[in-house]
Design an enzyme around this catalytic site. Structure first.
Site, PDB file in Angstrom:
ATOM      1  N   ASP A  92      51.679  27.245  43.310  1.00  0.00           N
ATOM      2  CA  ASP A  92      50.987  28.107  42.633  1.00  0.00           C
ATOM      3  C   ASP A  92      50.261  27.558  42.286  1.00  0.00           C
ATOM      4  OD1 ASP A  92      49.948  31.765  43.820  1.00  0.00           O
ATOM      5  OD2 ASP A  92      50.347  31.251  41.579  1.00  0.00           O
TER       6      ASP A  92
ATOM      7  N   HIS B 230      43.690  38.077  44.400  1.00  0.00           N
ATOM      8  CA  HIS B 230      43.770  39.539  43.105  1.00  0.00           C
ATOM      9  C   HIS B 230      43.481  40.696  42.952  1.00  0.00           C
ATOM     10  CE1 HIS B 230      44.345  34.556  40.310  1.00  0.00           C
ATOM     11  NE2 HIS B 230      45.199  35.796  40.491  1.00  0.00           N
TER      12      HIS B 230
ATOM     13  N   TYR C 245      42.364  29.721  36.958  1.00  0.00           N
ATOM     14  CA  TYR C 245      43.672  29.014  36.214  1.00  0.00           C
ATOM     15  C   TYR C 245      42.911  27.500  35.938  1.00  0.00           C
ATOM     16  CZ  TYR C 245      47.521  31.580  38.112  1.00  0.00           C
ATOM     17  OH  TYR C 245      47.741  33.282  38.937  1.00  0.00           O
TER      18      TYR C 245
ATOM     19  N   LYS D 280      43.696  31.326  45.264  1.00  0.00           N
ATOM     20  CA  LYS D 280      43.616  32.969  45.002  1.00  0.00           C
ATOM     21  C   LYS D 280      42.217  32.939  44.563  1.00  0.00           C
ATOM     22  CE  LYS D 280      47.837  34.062  42.722  1.00  0.00           C
ATOM     23  NZ  LYS D 280      47.785  32.739  42.182  1.00  0.00           N
TER      24      LYS D 280
END
Length: 129
Positions: free
Chosen positions: A45, A108, A50, A75
């Site tokens: 993930d 998100h 990130y 995401k």
């Protein structure tokens, strides 16, 4: 017997246990992910936010294990909302991952404001990207 994966509605098998890459860039990110691969993780993930997509792509290539054996989730961040923003974010993620596809794309925040331009996105739309 423990179930190791869930079969999604399209028939794809998604491993039930995933390795989250949030904050792995605070260390030797590629090596951390390689260590996870070496102990058996195949579902990863990540997210544009990130800043770990590039490390994940490098680690998977470096592992020598075929891409098809991994399940990769990424995401779209809240600043990339709307049809065009999500499409651009998806394309950038593929480039950073150095992959032709991801197995699961998440958003998100589904609708941060009333101005978000969401159109129906069916599988044929995503295949056209």
């Amino acid at each position: 017997m423990k179930k190791e994966y869930t079969v999604l509605s399209n028939g794809v098998k998604m491993p039930n246990l995933a390795f989250g890459t949030f904050k792995v860039n605070e260390g030797d990110d590629v090596q951390i992910i390689l260590d996870a691969i070496n102990v058996g993780y195949r579902h990863f993930d990540t997210a544009a936010f990130y800043n770990t997509e590039e490390a994940l792509g490098k680690a998977i290539k470096k592992s020598g294990i075929p891409r098809e054996e991994f399940f990769v989730t990424t995401k779209v961040w809240k600043s990339c909302m709307g049809y065009e923003g999500a499409k651009k974010s998806f394309e950038e993620s593929l480039e950073k991952l150095d992959m032709d596809y991801v197995d699961l794309l998440l958003i998100h925040w589904p609708r941060p404001d009333a101005e978000s331009d969401w159109k129906k996105l069916d599988i044929e739309t995503w295949k056209a990207f």
